[in-house]
Design a protein around this motif. Structure first.
Motif, PDB file in Angstrom:
ATOM      1  N   PRO A   1       0.810  -1.224   0.000  1.00  0.00           N
ATOM      2  CA  PRO A   1       0.000   0.000   0.000  1.00  0.00           C
ATOM      3  C   PRO A   1       0.840   1.270   0.000  1.00  0.00           C
ATOM      4  CG  PRO A   1      -0.107  -1.098   2.133  1.00  0.00           C
ATOM      5  CD  PRO A   1       0.559  -2.048   1.193  1.00  0.00           C
ATOM      6  N   GLN A   2       2.056   1.212   0.560  1.00  0.00           N
ATOM      7  CA  GLN A   2       2.910   2.396   0.550  1.00  0.00           C
ATOM      8  C   GLN A   2       3.328   2.777  -0.867  1.00  0.00           C
ATOM      9  OE1 GLN A   2       3.692  -0.552   1.701  1.00  0.00           O
ATOM     10  NE2 GLN A   2       5.785  -1.158   1.140  1.00  0.00           N
ATOM     11  N   ASN A   3       3.268   1.803  -1.772  1.00  0.00           N
ATOM     12  CA  ASN A   3       3.549   2.057  -3.194  1.00  0.00           C
ATOM     13  C   ASN A   3       2.279   2.073  -4.035  1.00  0.00           C
ATOM     14  OD1 ASN A   3       6.426   2.171  -2.959  1.00  0.00           O
ATOM     15  ND2 ASN A   3       6.442  -0.038  -2.697  1.00  0.00           N
ATOM     16  N   PHE A   4       1.129   2.144  -3.350  1.00  0.00           N
ATOM     17  CA  PHE A   4      -0.178   2.267  -3.995  1.00  0.00           C
ATOM     18  C   PHE A   4      -0.519   1.080  -4.902  1.00  0.00           C
ATOM     19  CE2 PHE A   4       1.727   6.482  -3.433  1.00  0.00           C
ATOM     20  CZ  PHE A   4       0.822   7.057  -2.550  1.00  0.00           C
ATOM     21  N   CYS A   5      -0.143  -0.118  -4.503  1.00  0.00           N
ATOM     22  CA  CYS A   5      -0.521  -1.273  -5.304  1.00  0.00           C
ATOM     23  C   CYS A   5      -0.604  -2.523  -4.430  1.00  0.00           C
ATOM     24  CB  CYS A   5       0.462  -1.497  -6.454  1.00  0.00           C
ATOM     25  SG  CYS A   5       2.163  -1.793  -5.940  1.00  0.00           S
TER      26      CYS A   5
END
Length: 304
Positions: free
Chosen positions: A177-181
């Motif tokens: 989630p920190q890399n939006f995926c």
């Protein structure tokens, strides 16, 4: 003009059903984030708890989530094949039963499996051999994959002369989630051992889910089914043949997905729009002043 009639307020039942829909349709690994927002919107703990108690178990089983056992002796997959009574789930590899809190997505307890919860020695021989081969395949193919083999039917079969069925479950997830995926791979293989025909019929269902949400919202939900068969042989020979079939079909499906992505810019995206407008002529971007709308706009803006 008469005032528009106000829509009636949703009933509690409708609110619960809407909340369940959002929870069940959460992307891979994101149900806790969705639950937090749903709870805030509902602003009613009783309604949220009712929706969550129904949605979380179904979500966990459909996404084949994996939870570590409290004693760190292994992991348990949350599937319909491993489900026992009272939120208990069997891990056949370690012959342990975990008690699961579906909403918190954690194991709260563990106990040894009872004899009646395990398959007969004859079926267990085939299950164990297949589990060993599938484990080797998953370790090679999926960096963060987990797998298990369950007895789906005929666990009391004591020897040759009767049919039984095993289920191979493979689950792999990568949450970032920190890399939006976030993404997941789920596959379920029903393996039917038919004694009279001396064949093993294999039916597979594969599902790939992905969500990319940096400055946008792009989701993938791809599914594929297939069938195959092999000879009913000794347990070790069957295990090698079945794992080879599973490897072949999953590798083939992954290759087809990769090929389709390579074609996205050149074919898929172009097919999303009309090649020619209804006038059957290309739009003249080099000379837009021929259109009356352009002339009028230019006149109003004093563009020459």
């Amino acid at each position: 003009m008469a005032d528009e009639e106000e829509e009636p307020e949703l009933s509690d039942k409708q609110k619960v059903e809407i909340a369940k829909w959002f929870l069940l349709n959460s992307p891979p690994g994101e149900i806790q984030y969705v639950a937090k927002d749903v709870k805030s919107i509902l602003n009613d703990n009783d309604l949220f708890n009712e929706a969550a108690s129904e949605a979380f178990p179904a979500y966990n089983k459909s996404h084949l989530i994996c939870l570590p056992l409290p004693n760190r002796s292994g992991d348990v997959l949350i599937t319909s094949f491993s489900e026992l009574e009272g939120n208990a789930f069997l891990d056949p590899r370690t012959t342990q039963v975990a008690t699961v809190d579906h909403v918190k997505q954690v194991c709260t307890g563990v106990r040894p499996a009872a004899d009646e919860e395990l398959p007969s020695p004859y079926v267990e021989e085939y299950r164990c051999s297949l589990d060993a081969e599938i484990l080797k395949y998953v370790e090679e193919a999926y960096p963060k994959g987990v797998c298990s083999v369950y007895c789906a039917n005929g666990k009391d079969v004591e020897g040759p002369g009767a049919d039984f069925e095993l289920a191979v479950v493979i689950s792999a997830a990568r949450h970032s989630p920190q890399n939006f995926c976030n993404g997941s791979w789920c596959s379920v293989w029903n393996v039917e051992f038919k004694d009279e025909q001396q064949t093993v019929e294999i039916k597979g269902k594969m599902q790939v889910g992905a969500h990319y949400f940096e400055e946008g919202n792009v989701q993938l939900d791809a599914k594929h089914e297939c069938k195959d068969a092999t000879l009913f042989q000794a347990s070790d020979d069957c295990a090698v043949a079945i794992s080879g079939i599973i490897r072949h079909h999953e590798t083939e499906y992954m290759a087809s997905l990769e090929a389709s992505y390579l074609n996205l810019p050149d074919s898929t995206f172009k097919d999303l729009r009309r090649k020619l407008p209804v006038t059957r002529t290309l739009f003249p971007w080099h000379n837009t002043l021929q259109f009356s709308l352009t002339r009028e706009v230019s006149k109003e803006l004093s563009i020459k």
